[in-house]
Write a protein that holds these residues in place. Structure first.
Motif, PDB file in Angstrom:
ATOM      1  N   LEU A 156       0.831  -1.192   0.000  1.00 50.21           N
ATOM      2  CA  LEU A 156       0.000   0.000   0.000  1.00 50.21           C
ATOM      3  C   LEU A 156       0.873   1.253   0.000  1.00 50.21           C
ATOM      4  O   LEU A 156       1.982   1.239   0.538  1.00 50.21           O
ATOM      5  CB  LEU A 156      -0.912   0.013   1.241  1.00 50.21           C
ATOM      6  N   GLU A 157       0.380   2.295  -0.606  1.00 45.51           N
ATOM      7  CA  GLU A 157       1.122   3.556  -0.645  1.00 45.51           C
ATOM      8  C   GLU A 157       0.695   4.417   0.538  1.00 45.51           C
ATOM      9  O   GLU A 157      -0.384   4.980   0.561  1.00 45.51           O
ATOM     10  CB  GLU A 157       0.872   4.284  -1.978  1.00 45.51           C
ATOM     11  N   ARG A 158       1.560   4.477   1.545  1.00 43.00           N
ATOM     12  CA  ARG A 158       1.324   5.295   2.723  1.00 43.00           C
ATOM     13  C   ARG A 158       2.578   6.107   3.001  1.00 43.00           C
ATOM     14  O   ARG A 158       3.691   5.588   2.939  1.00 43.00           O
ATOM     15  CB  ARG A 158       0.980   4.434   3.946  1.00 43.00           C
ATOM     16  N   GLU A 159       2.414   7.384   3.308  1.00 37.09           N
ATOM     17  CA  GLU A 159       3.568   8.253   3.520  1.00 37.09           C
ATOM     18  C   GLU A 159       3.847   8.531   4.995  1.00 37.09           C
ATOM     19  O   GLU A 159       4.989   8.760   5.383  1.00 37.09           O
ATOM     20  CB  GLU A 159       3.361   9.586   2.784  1.00 37.09           C
ATOM     21  N   GLU A 160       2.825   8.506   5.822  1.00 35.78           N
ATOM     22  CA  GLU A 160       2.993   8.840   7.236  1.00 35.78           C
ATOM     23  C   GLU A 160       3.485   7.615   8.015  1.00 35.78           C
ATOM     24  O   GLU A 160       2.789   6.612   8.107  1.00 35.78           O
ATOM     25  CB  GLU A 160       1.677   9.342   7.824  1.00 35.78           C
ATOM     26  N   ILE A 161       4.693   7.733   8.561  1.00 35.52           N
ATOM     27  CA  ILE A 161       5.281   6.644   9.348  1.00 35.52           C
ATOM     28  C   ILE A 161       5.706   7.203  10.699  1.00 35.52           C
ATOM     29  O   ILE A 161       6.404   8.211  10.776  1.00 35.52           O
ATOM     30  CB  ILE A 161       6.504   6.025   8.638  1.00 35.52           C
ATOM     31  N   ALA A 162       5.293   6.544  11.762  1.00 33.60           N
ATOM     32  CA  ALA A 162       5.704   6.931  13.114  1.00 33.60           C
ATOM     33  C   ALA A 162       6.760   5.953  13.611  1.00 33.60           C
ATOM     34  O   ALA A 162       6.477   4.758  13.758  1.00 33.60           O
ATOM     35  CB  ALA A 162       4.496   6.937  14.053  1.00 33.60           C
ATOM     36  N   TRP A 163       7.973   6.453  13.830  1.00 31.75           N
ATOM     37  CA  TRP A 163       9.077   5.620  14.275  1.00 31.75           C
ATOM     38  C   TRP A 163       9.241   5.723  15.790  1.00 31.75           C
ATOM     39  O   TRP A 163       9.008   6.779  16.376  1.00 31.75           O
ATOM     40  CB  TRP A 163      10.377   6.039  13.606  1.00 31.75           C
ATOM     41  N   MET A 164       9.692   4.626  16.416  1.00 29.36           N
ATOM     42  CA  MET A 164       9.916   4.670  17.859  1.00 29.36           C
ATOM     43  C   MET A 164      11.045   3.731  18.258  1.00 29.36           C
ATOM     44  O   MET A 164      11.175   2.620  17.721  1.00 29.36           O
ATOM     45  CB  MET A 164       8.651   4.284  18.629  1.00 29.36           C
ATOM     46  N   SER A 165      11.888   4.196  19.183  1.00 28.28           N
ATOM     47  CA  SER A 165      12.923   3.375  19.802  1.00 28.28           C
ATOM     48  C   SER A 165      12.505   3.090  21.232  1.00 28.28           C
ATOM     49  O   SER A 165      12.045   3.983  21.949  1.00 28.28           O
ATOM     50  CB  SER A 165      14.276   4.104  19.781  1.00 28.28           C
ATOM     51  N   SER A 166      12.672   1.840  21.676  1.00 29.41           N
ATOM     52  CA  SER A 166      12.304   1.490  23.046  1.00 29.41           C
ATOM     53  C   SER A 166      13.265   2.070  24.066  1.00 29.41           C
ATOM     54  O   SER A 166      12.941   2.145  25.258  1.00 29.41           O
ATOM     55  CB  SER A 166      12.233  -0.035  23.206  1.00 29.41           C
ATOM     56  N   ASN A 167      14.445   2.506  23.619  1.00 24.99           N
ATOM     57  CA  ASN A 167      15.427   3.124  24.515  1.00 24.99           C
ATOM     58  C   ASN A 167      16.210   4.173  23.744  1.00 24.99           C
ATOM     59  O   ASN A 167      17.191   3.867  23.074  1.00 24.99           O
ATOM     60  CB  ASN A 167      16.367   2.069  25.101  1.00 24.99           C
ATOM     61  N   ASP A 168      15.766   5.421  23.850  1.00 24.74           N
ATOM     62  CA  ASP A 168      16.421   6.510  23.116  1.00 24.74           C
ATOM     63  C   ASP A 168      17.832   6.783  23.601  1.00 24.74           C
ATOM     64  O   ASP A 168      18.618   7.439  22.893  1.00 24.74           O
ATOM     65  CB  ASP A 168      15.585   7.796  23.234  1.00 24.74           C
ATOM     66  N   ASN A 169      18.189   6.332  24.791  1.00 28.78           N
ATOM     67  CA  ASN A 169      19.547   6.524  25.296  1.00 28.78           C
ATOM     68  C   ASN A 169      20.536   5.568  24.628  1.00 28.78           C
ATOM     69  O   ASN A 169      21.736   5.820  24.635  1.00 28.78           O
ATOM     70  CB  ASN A 169      19.589   6.328  26.816  1.00 28.78           C
ATOM     71  N   ILE A 170      20.025   4.471  24.091  1.00 29.52           N
ATOM     72  CA  ILE A 170      20.873   3.506  23.384  1.00 29.52           C
ATOM     73  C   ILE A 170      20.940   3.845  21.905  1.00 29.52           C
ATOM     74  O   ILE A 170      22.020   3.877  21.303  1.00 29.52           O
ATOM     75  CB  ILE A 170      20.337   2.070  23.579  1.00 29.52           C
ATOM     76  N   ALA A 171      19.797   4.106  21.286  1.00 26.91           N
ATOM     77  CA  ALA A 171      19.734   4.497  19.870  1.00 26.91           C
ATOM     78  C   ALA A 171      18.459   5.289  19.655  1.00 26.91           C
ATOM     79  O   ALA A 171      17.393   4.890  20.123  1.00 26.91           O
ATOM     80  CB  ALA A 171      19.775   3.273  18.962  1.00 26.91           C
ATOM     81  N   SER A 172      18.582   6.391  18.954  1.00 30.23           N
ATOM     82  CA  SER A 172      17.419   7.225  18.653  1.00 30.23           C
ATOM     83  C   SER A 172      17.081   7.106  17.172  1.00 30.23           C
ATOM     84  O   SER A 172      17.924   6.719  16.359  1.00 30.23           O
ATOM     85  CB  SER A 172      17.695   8.688  19.014  1.00 30.23           C
ATOM     86  N   ILE A 173      15.839   7.435  16.839  1.00 35.86           N
ATOM     87  CA  ILE A 173      15.416   7.391  15.445  1.00 35.86           C
ATOM     88  C   ILE A 173      14.515   8.587  15.172  1.00 35.86           C
ATOM     89  O   ILE A 173      13.644   8.920  15.985  1.00 35.86           O
ATOM     90  CB  ILE A 173      14.707   6.059  15.117  1.00 35.86           C
ATOM     91  N   ASN A 174      14.759   9.275  14.037  1.00 34.29           N
ATOM     92  CA  ASN A 174      13.980  10.481  13.751  1.00 34.29           C
ATOM     93  C   ASN A 174      12.770  10.161  12.877  1.00 34.29           C
ATOM     94  O   ASN A 174      12.490   9.001  12.564  1.00 34.29           O
ATOM     95  CB  ASN A 174      14.861  11.563  13.118  1.00 34.29           C
ATOM     96  N   ASP A 175      12.069  11.199  12.480  1.00 30.85           N
ATOM     97  CA  ASP A 175      10.823  11.019  11.734  1.00 30.85           C
ATOM     98  C   ASP A 175      11.034  10.415  10.350  1.00 30.85           C
ATOM     99  O   ASP A 175      10.086   9.901   9.741  1.00 30.85           O
ATOM    100  CB  ASP A 175      10.089  12.357  11.599  1.00 30.85           C
ATOM    101  N   THR A 176      12.259  10.486   9.838  1.00 34.07           N
ATOM    102  CA  THR A 176      12.534   9.934   8.505  1.00 34.07           C
ATOM    103  C   THR A 176      13.036   8.500   8.551  1.00 34.07           C
ATOM    104  O   THR A 176      13.275   7.887   7.507  1.00 34.07           O
ATOM    105  CB  THR A 176      13.565  10.802   7.761  1.00 34.07           C
ATOM    106  N   GLY A 177      13.229   7.945   9.771  1.00 28.50           N
ATOM    107  CA  GLY A 177      13.730   6.584   9.892  1.00 28.50           C
ATOM    108  C   GLY A 177      15.238   6.482  10.000  1.00 28.50           C
ATOM    109  O   GLY A 177      15.794   5.387   9.894  1.00 28.50           O
ATOM    110  N   LEU A 178      15.933   7.605  10.260  1.00 32.99           N
ATOM    111  CA  LEU A 178      17.387   7.570  10.420  1.00 32.99           C
ATOM    112  C   LEU A 178      17.710   7.181  11.864  1.00 32.99           C
ATOM    113  O   LEU A 178      17.372   7.894  12.806  1.00 32.99           O
ATOM    114  CB  LEU A 178      17.998   8.922  10.100  1.00 32.99           C
TER     115      LEU A 178
END
Length: 307
Positions: free
Chosen positions: A150-172
């Motif tokens: 499916l063509e969907r543009e809105e993606i919500a990213w989440m890391s369970s521990n931002d102190n170990i690794a963070s992820i931004n809105d673009t998936g970086l």
């Protein structure tokens, strides 16, 4: 009872692991596990989930199951079947005598235009072991219940521990410090399965212990090498009750039958002392235990839980 014990011992002697005895004492913690090839259903559809209960002796047996749903308004249990009630996601668990199974996430959809699954993709040449400061661009895709993208543009990213690794809105994804974290992506309210990342030190170590009266001692090292392969090294002082049919496994259970059926066989042990195994496409944290298994009898001699 004596005849059954004698028959079991006789069969084990004939099939390998000479010296294996039958014990009446518990050797492992009982485990209740559930699995399904289907994780998304239409509203009004129902299906059964496979259950496996391994008792304290490492034997699979049939037991009465009670079911739980995290949201019965989305997925309910009717006559031991999972029924899709309304669009959304719910987690299903099984229970037996206060032994809770793993959970399975079920997505319920109303039509082919709704998102049924979300998958996270790593770039080629990357794996889930990263060094501190390293970055990786992740992508996520959504599919309907028939597997059509499916063509969907809105993606919500989440890391369970931002102190170990963070992820931004673009998936970086940005690796920050030593540890582990799970990354998920959500599209139209449907969340992907977590993708686990290990940051920093790519090593786990542990000490073996015997079970059921069997002797296993020494230590084990799990290490990711420069090629991204997993190396499993038994120490020079490794010792075990070894006979024909004794193998080393990676497993997420210490029980013999789940280990033989769902674990990763590394190789047969023919002598004590140090030995190393190298496997590809296996992450440092994919398996919780290193198990010494009498393969013909599906019986655990000992195990280690590397940290």
């Amino acid at each position: 009872m004596r005849f059954r014990n004698f028959l079991l011992i006789s069969l084990i002697f004939l099939s390998g692991c000479i010296g294996v005895d039958y014990f009446d004492d518990p050797i492992v913690d009982p485990i209740l596990s559930i699995s399904s090839t289907k994780t998304s259903i239409l509203i009004g559809e129902s299906f059964e989930i496979e259950t496996t209960f391994t008792n304290e002796y490492g034997v699979v047996e049939s037991v009465p199951i009670t079911w739980q749903s995290s949201n019965v308004a989305i997925a309910a249990i009717v006559e031991d079947k999972i029924l899709g009630v309304s669009s959304g996601q719910a987690t299903i668990f099984a229970n037996y005598k206060e032994i809770l199974s793993n959970g399975i996430e079920i997505t319920v959809v109303g039509n082919l235009n709704e998102v049924a699954t979300v998958e996270i993709t790593l770039p080629d040449n990357f794996n889930t072991q990263l060094n501190e400061g390293q970055t990786v661009q992740l992508t996520a895709s959504s599919f309907n219940i028939e597997g059509t993208k499916l063509e969907r543009e809105e993606i919500a990213w989440m890391s369970s521990n931002d102190n170990i690794a963070s992820i931004n809105d673009t998936g970086l994804l940005q690796a920050i410090s030593i540890g582990t974290t799970n990354i998920t992506a959500s599209i139209d309210g449907v969340t992907s399965a977590p993708l686990g990342f290990s940051i920093g030190a790519q090593v786990r170590t542990g000490t073996f212990q015997g079970v059921g009266g069997y002797k296993v001692s020494g230590s084990v090292l799990l290490e990711v090498n420069g090629d991204g392969d997993l190396k499993v090294v038994l120490s020079e002082d490794f010792e075990a009750d070894i006979a024909l049919g004794t193998f080393i496994y990676l497993s997420n259970s210490t029980s013999g039958i789940p280990t033989r059926s769902g674990g990763l066989e590394l190789g047969e042990i023919t002598s004590n002392g140090g030995v190393a195994y190298t496997v590809s496409d296996v992450g440092l944290n994919d398996y919780q235990y290193v198990v010494v298994l009498c393969k013909p009898a599906s019986l655990t001699f000992g195990f280690s839980e590397p940290k």
